[in-house]
Design a protein around this motif. Sequence first.
Motif, PDB file in Angstrom:
ATOM      1  N   GLU A 183       8.591   4.519  -2.224  1.00 37.64           N
ATOM      2  CA  GLU A 183       7.765   4.356  -3.427  1.00 37.64           C
ATOM      3  C   GLU A 183       8.493   3.579  -4.527  1.00 37.64           C
ATOM      4  OE1 GLU A 183       5.928   7.967  -4.704  1.00 37.64           O
ATOM      5  OE2 GLU A 183       5.146   8.445  -2.716  1.00 37.64           O
ATOM      6  N   THR A 199      -1.892   8.406  -8.921  1.00 40.83           N
ATOM      7  CA  THR A 199      -2.868   9.085  -9.774  1.00 40.83           C
ATOM      8  C   THR A 199      -4.131   8.246  -9.979  1.00 40.83           C
ATOM      9  OG1 THR A 199      -1.068  10.201 -10.939  1.00 40.83           O
ATOM     10  CG2 THR A 199      -3.217  10.164 -12.028  1.00 40.83           C
ATOM     11  N   ASP A 249      -5.234   5.882  -8.010  1.00 39.78           N
ATOM     12  CA  ASP A 249      -5.938   5.799  -6.724  1.00 39.78           C
ATOM     13  C   ASP A 249      -6.753   7.070  -6.500  1.00 39.78           C
ATOM     14  OD1 ASP A 249      -4.776   3.299  -6.055  1.00 39.78           O
ATOM     15  OD2 ASP A 249      -2.946   4.329  -5.417  1.00 39.78           O
ATOM     16  N   LEU A 250      -6.171   8.211  -6.865  1.00 37.23           N
ATOM     17  CA  LEU A 250      -6.868   9.487  -6.731  1.00 37.23           C
ATOM     18  C   LEU A 250      -8.125   9.497  -7.593  1.00 37.23           C
ATOM     19  CD1 LEU A 250      -7.031  12.456  -5.808  1.00 37.23           C
ATOM     20  CD2 LEU A 250      -5.526  13.036  -7.718  1.00 37.23           C
ATOM     21  N   ARG A 268       0.845  -1.187   0.000  1.00 37.53           N
ATOM     22  CA  ARG A 268       0.000   0.000   0.000  1.00 37.53           C
ATOM     23  C   ARG A 268       0.883   1.242   0.000  1.00 37.53           C
ATOM     24  NH1 ARG A 268      -5.291  -0.928   1.001  1.00 37.53           N
ATOM     25  NH2 ARG A 268      -5.881  -3.003   1.737  1.00 37.53           N
ATOM     26  N   PRO A 312       2.168   4.983   0.610  1.00 46.21           N
ATOM     27  CA  PRO A 312       1.837   5.911   1.691  1.00 46.21           C
ATOM     28  C   PRO A 312       0.908   7.038   1.251  1.00 46.21           C
ATOM     29  CG  PRO A 312       4.112   6.210   0.959  1.00 46.21           C
ATOM     30  CD  PRO A 312       3.614   4.971   0.294  1.00 46.21           C
ATOM     31  N   ARG A 313       0.977   7.421  -0.027  1.00 48.08           N
ATOM     32  CA  ARG A 313       0.102   8.447  -0.568  1.00 48.08           C
ATOM     33  C   ARG A 313      -0.548   7.906  -1.839  1.00 48.08           C
ATOM     34  NH1 ARG A 313      -2.016  11.631   1.939  1.00 48.08           N
ATOM     35  NH2 ARG A 313      -2.014  13.330   0.447  1.00 48.08           N
ATOM     36  N   PRO A 314      -1.771   8.335  -2.155  1.00 43.77           N
ATOM     37  CA  PRO A 314      -2.459   7.790  -3.344  1.00 43.77           C
ATOM     38  C   PRO A 314      -1.750   8.145  -4.647  1.00 43.77           C
ATOM     39  CG  PRO A 314      -3.679   9.637  -2.411  1.00 43.77           C
ATOM     40  CD  PRO A 314      -2.607   9.299  -1.423  1.00 43.77           C
ATOM     41  N   ASN A 350     -10.729   7.420  -5.832  1.00 45.16           N
ATOM     42  CA  ASN A 350     -11.319   8.140  -4.699  1.00 45.16           C
ATOM     43  C   ASN A 350     -12.277   9.225  -5.177  1.00 45.16           C
ATOM     44  OD1 ASN A 350      -9.707   6.571  -3.027  1.00 45.16           O
ATOM     45  ND2 ASN A 350      -8.106   8.120  -2.843  1.00 45.16           N
TER      46      ASN A 350
END
Length: 204
Positions: A189, A61, A63-64, A55, A57-59, A67
């Motif tokens: 990442e 593109t 994933d964004l 997973r 740590p930050r979404p 969401n």
Amino acid sequence: MSLVRLKIKGISYSQTQNGAYALILNEVDGDRKLPIVIGAFEAQSIAIALEKEIRPPRPLTHDLFKNFADRFDIVIKQVIIHKLVDGVFYSSIICERDNVEEIIDARTSDAIALALRFQAPIFTYKNILDKAGIYLKINPEDENESESDSILVDDLIAEELETGTVKESYNSKSLEELHNMLDEAVANEDYEKAAKIRDEISKR
């Protein structure tokens, strides 16, 4: 034209194009495979969607986008690879909101990365598979493998696409060291490295 459902068979580094990866799609009810050259970022995004244990740590593109779509009740129903011109695949994303269906043009790599996140089926037309699909011999041992998606590529494909690459060995590392390296790779990442470390942990 009849649609053929596809599933992701694997991702491997492409020896034909520097910095690119080969995404291998397999027809669900057949033996043909559809290789598609994609960029490094898209390959990473698809690999992360397949790897449930990794997973970011930050979404990312994609994933964004997921969401964003969830927030506004937009659902991706399916992805269709509908055209092949001069070796380039063209895809459509079939979306739905408030029972209204929309068709959005997209790069195939982006469409598949999103399809995975929405658990949407991937299709292509039979004539495209007839034109670009390839047959590969399957080892008898592979026939009993799980039908679930995997980022492990067929031995024959890997042998052809990964010749000359140097793989980092983790044999000498303890499980604790491997888990620490996995956490560090995810934090940085470096998801390609994280996937390799995860595979080594799974072997243990």
